[in-house]
Design a protein around this motif. Structure first.
Motif, PDB file in Angstrom:
ATOM      1  N   MET A 332     -33.686-127.952 -66.038  1.00  0.00           N
ATOM      2  CA  MET A 332     -33.174-126.837 -65.596  1.00  0.00           C
ATOM      3  C   MET A 332     -32.368-126.808 -64.175  1.00  0.00           C
ATOM      4  SD  MET A 332     -34.090-124.879 -67.937  1.00  0.00           S
ATOM      5  CE  MET A 332     -33.250-123.417 -67.253  1.00  0.00           C
ATOM      6  N   ASP A 333     -32.105-128.000 -63.711  1.00  0.00           N
ATOM      7  CA  ASP A 333     -31.561-128.143 -62.527  1.00  0.00           C
ATOM      8  C   ASP A 333     -32.059-127.353 -61.285  1.00  0.00           C
ATOM      9  OD1 ASP A 333     -29.623-129.479 -60.507  1.00  0.00           O
ATOM     10  OD2 ASP A 333     -28.060-127.930 -61.452  1.00  0.00           O
ATOM     11  N   PHE A 334     -33.433-127.527 -61.278  1.00  0.00           N
ATOM     12  CA  PHE A 334     -34.344-126.691 -60.377  1.00  0.00           C
ATOM     13  C   PHE A 334     -34.060-126.597 -59.092  1.00  0.00           C
ATOM     14  CE2 PHE A 334     -38.352-125.848 -57.924  1.00  0.00           C
ATOM     15  CZ  PHE A 334     -38.344-124.522 -58.376  1.00  0.00           C
ATOM     16  N   ARG A 335     -33.754-127.786 -58.268  1.00  0.00           N
ATOM     17  CA  ARG A 335     -33.517-127.993 -57.131  1.00  0.00           C
ATOM     18  C   ARG A 335     -32.267-127.412 -56.760  1.00  0.00           C
ATOM     19  NH1 ARG A 335     -34.958-132.474 -52.488  1.00  0.00           N
ATOM     20  NH2 ARG A 335     -33.429-131.724 -50.841  1.00  0.00           N
ATOM     21  N   ARG A 336     -31.005-127.862 -57.135  1.00  0.00           N
ATOM     22  CA  ARG A 336     -29.727-127.230 -56.929  1.00  0.00           C
ATOM     23  C   ARG A 336     -29.910-125.545 -57.171  1.00  0.00           C
ATOM     24  NH1 ARG A 336     -24.961-129.641 -56.618  1.00  0.00           N
ATOM     25  NH2 ARG A 336     -25.955-131.490 -57.082  1.00  0.00           N
ATOM     26  N   ARG A 337     -30.299-125.209 -58.540  1.00  0.00           N
ATOM     27  CA  ARG A 337     -30.352-123.853 -58.728  1.00  0.00           C
ATOM     28  C   ARG A 337     -30.914-122.787 -57.662  1.00  0.00           C
ATOM     29  NH1 ARG A 337     -32.088-121.953 -64.668  1.00  0.00           N
ATOM     30  NH2 ARG A 337     -31.911-119.634 -64.495  1.00  0.00           N
ATOM     31  N   TYR A 338     -32.231-123.170 -57.141  1.00  0.00           N
ATOM     32  CA  TYR A 338     -32.914-122.417 -56.388  1.00  0.00           C
ATOM     33  C   TYR A 338     -33.084-122.857 -55.012  1.00  0.00           C
ATOM     34  CZ  TYR A 338     -34.360-120.142 -60.823  1.00  0.00           C
ATOM     35  OH  TYR A 338     -34.359-119.562 -62.201  1.00  0.00           O
ATOM     36  N   ARG A 339     -32.329-123.798 -54.610  1.00  0.00           N
ATOM     37  CA  ARG A 339     -32.395-124.629 -53.352  1.00  0.00           C
ATOM     38  C   ARG A 339     -34.075-124.725 -53.066  1.00  0.00           C
ATOM     39  NH1 ARG A 339     -28.447-124.816 -49.838  1.00  0.00           N
ATOM     40  NH2 ARG A 339     -29.762-126.477 -48.985  1.00  0.00           N
ATOM     41  N   ALA A 340     -34.739-125.192 -53.756  1.00  0.00           N
ATOM     42  CA  ALA A 340     -36.085-125.553 -53.784  1.00  0.00           C
ATOM     43  C   ALA A 340     -36.524-126.810 -53.968  1.00  0.00           C
ATOM     44  CB  ALA A 340     -36.879-124.448 -54.720  1.00  0.00           C
ATOM     45  N   VAL A 341     -37.693-127.296 -53.484  1.00  0.00           N
ATOM     46  CA  VAL A 341     -38.165-128.528 -53.758  1.00  0.00           C
ATOM     47  C   VAL A 341     -39.650-128.342 -54.304  1.00  0.00           C
ATOM     48  CG1 VAL A 341     -39.133-130.828 -52.862  1.00  0.00           C
ATOM     49  CG2 VAL A 341     -37.088-129.842 -51.990  1.00  0.00           C
ATOM     50  N   PRO A 342     -39.829-128.903 -55.623  1.00  0.00           N
ATOM     51  CA  PRO A 342     -41.314-128.823 -56.271  1.00  0.00           C
ATOM     52  C   PRO A 342     -42.304-129.836 -55.399  1.00  0.00           C
ATOM     53  CG  PRO A 342     -40.219-130.178 -57.627  1.00  0.00           C
ATOM     54  CD  PRO A 342     -39.015-129.647 -56.493  1.00  0.00           C
TER      55      PRO A 342
END
Length: 598
Positions: A332-342
């Protein structure tokens, strides 16, 4: 049994398995049902596609728009500050007021976004009043279900059953046809929770600090890049931090400047201090392979350090209809999409710290993430749409109350209800008219209109309607109805209503409520026809039972939404919901014939 009936029966069995196991998304299963029935010749292409133009489908689509517009005004969140002190003084009174309020709102607004918006509100109320969220969130979900039973537009299931009735040549349901039984269930359900259910609710005190709840402190540290390190001159995305060790860089400090959640193409320089999230083994690997200096005092950082800078720590709950379900954060390309780090994931009641980007996500999982502050507001706005992938479990980013828009939306919804109630226009046309008024008044724009529609439900309804047509065309509905009449006819129509309610209720616990209603509604109509009785008591039984799902966290989407947020276990729903299911079944058996007559 003819070949068409056999085909339809096979399709139903396969569909129930797919709905129950969730191997495929429910909307995809519905479309596959439509394609299988069309390609096998059981229904024509026109009949298969007719579900998309059915008034029920159109009504549900534009009711999503009205719901979104109301939530966008921020009006519902204003109840939180008023409920908190009430809960603190009197828990019982707070529960009763909350359930009646949510029930009334859910009668006119789709309950999924209401529950999504109220989960963080109720968690906040729990913190203010010292009450565990596990005492509050199941009542929240149940109240939204109770309210949805009260009107035609309370839930998509009601509109679907009305559409099936209309397609069979019956009069479409009036706006308040289900109100007598729905209001009774709302009152009885609230009283049940007030006197008995609250005793069965678990009391699980959760840590107020997310960093404690997810135990992330042991997984945060800082490294300083030395001048002869191989990192110097590399972009973060090209370094072994990201490529080999899958370590997330949360922050970079350089010459007094702070770069939070740096982009992947951020170039590392000598002397940079990187705050990273990783497990102990990766820390060891860094020490062994790279020339870096560790700030060992940062292995345990405090709450203020987590919150400093222009980032915030949020908990994101994966919704039942989320595009993240069945996928991992990397896909889901989480970091780039939401500018977030899990930082951690609460997955299947276990906290996961390692290989977070590879965890296959399920509905109800919670992602603890550090995110740019400016993204919080956009997440809150996205949360109001029907297709929101997350519920933001945070007190931050509350939508400001817009009184002018609230009055406009409330007037439009009241107008839609009035126009449909007095048969001035069909419900489908009145909802479209209401949505257009909202656009012309600039309350919402066309982009928001398209985004607010839950297309998964629309496709599900279209596919489910084709199943009803197939059951009629193949004669399967007639055959099953004959079994009902032959086996239960001697006991009278009340016994048949009771049996249909029970079967629909049990099916709803394991599959989509809309699919359960689409399966049983044609049988209800045919059974009434064979008995030469009014079909409405039978259809009301199916409609109400399809929503009355309380025993499992998977039977109704709002139950799934509160499952992890309240730290519930499967048995919690069964323990409190079993008696509620039985109570409603008994009440429906005697009250539906009394209210609607045969």
């Amino acid at each position: 049994m003819g070949i068409d009936a056999i085909i339809v029966l096979i399709v139903i069995v396969v569909a129930i398995v797919l709905f129950a196991t969730e191997w495929l998304s429910i909307d995809l299963v519905a479309i596959l049902i439509m394609m299988a029935l069309t390609m096998s010749g059981v229904i024509s292409a026109e009949e298969g596609l007719a579900g998309f133009s059915n008034p029920a489908t159109i009504t549900v689509a534009f009711m999503f728009v009205l719901s979104y517009a109301l939530l966008k005004t921020g009006s519902l969140q204003r109840i939180g500050p008023y409920l908190g002190p009430i809960f603190k003084r009197n828990f019982n009174l707070g529960i009763l007021i909350m359930m009646v309020f949510i029930g009334i709102v859910s009668a006119f607004v789709n309950n999924t976004p209401i529950v999504a918006m109220f989960i963080p509100v109720m968690v906040s109320i729990g913190k203010i009043s010292g009450i565990s969220p596990s005492k509050l969130l199941i009542p929240l979900s149940y109240a939204s279900i109770f309210g949805g039973m009260c009107t035609l537009i309370g839930t998509s299931t009601n509109v679907l059953v009305s559409g099936i009735a209309e397609k069979s040549g019956l009069e479409p349901f009036s706006m308040f046809l289900s109100a007598p039984i729905g209001i009774t269930f709302l009152l009885v359900g609230s009283i049940y929770i007030y006197f008995f259910g609250k005793r069965l609710l678990p009391d699980r005190i959760s840590e107020s600090d997310p960093s404690e709840r997810f135990a992330v402190r042991d997984y945060m540290t800082e490294i300083e890049i030395l001048k002869d390190s191989e990192f110097v001159g590399q972009r973060i995305m090209d370094s072994i931090l990201a490529k080999d060790l899958e370590i997330d860089v949360i922050e970079v400090r350089r010459n007094g400047n702070l770069f939070t959640l740096p982009a992947g193409d951020f170039e590392i320089k000598s002397g940079d201090i990187l705050k990273i999230r990783c497990d102990v083994e990766k820390i060891k690997a860094l020490k062994d392979r790279l020339k870096v200096s560790f700030n060992t005092s940062a292995l345990r950082i405090n709450e203020n350090e987590l919150q400093k800078g222009d980032t915030s720590i949020l908990e994101l709950i994966i919704t039942s209809g989320s595009e993240f379900v069945g996928k991992n954060l990397r896909e889901m390309d989480f970091r780039r999409r939401y500018r977030a780090v899990p930082l951690a994931i609460l997955h299947s009641e276990k906290v996961v710290h390692e290989n977070l980007h590879s965890v296959i996500l399920n509905a109800g999982d919670i992602i603890l993430t550090e995110i740019k502050m400016h993204r919080v507001q956009s997440l809150k706005r996205e949360e109001m749409s029907q297709s929101s992938p997350f519920i933001v479990l945070s007190e931050e980013g509350i939508i400001d109350f817009n009184r002018k828009k609230f009055i406009t939306v409330l007037s439009v919804i009241a107008g839609v209800v009035a126009i449909a109630s007095f048969n001035i226009l069909p419900i489908a046309i009145s909802t479209i008219l209401g949505a257009m008024v909202l656009v012309l008044s600039k309350t919402i724009n066309m982009r928001e209109l398209y985004a607010s529609i839950e297309w998964k439900i629309i496709f599900l309804l279209a596919g489910a309607l084709s199943l009803g047509v197939a059951m009629h065309n193949s004669g399967l509905a007639d055959m099953i109805a004959s079994v009902f009449v032959d086996q239960l006819g001697g006991w009278g129509p009340i016994a048949i209503v009771s049996c249909m309610y029970f079967i629909t209720s049990m099916l709803t616990e394991i599959m989509s409520n809309n699919a359960a209603a689409a399966l049983i509604a044609p049988i209800a109509i045919t059974t009434a026809d064979k008995l030469e009785l009014s079909p409405y008591p039978f259809l009301i039984a199916v409609m109400i039972a399809a929503s009355a799902s309380f025993m499992t966290p998977i039977g109704y989407h709002t139950n799934t939404m509160v499952y992890t947020a309240g730290q519930y276990k499967f048995r919690d729903f069964f323990r409190i919901g079993l008696w509620l299911n039985i109570l409603f079944w008994i009440l429906a058996t005697f009250l539906i014939p009394l209210f609607y007559g045969f």
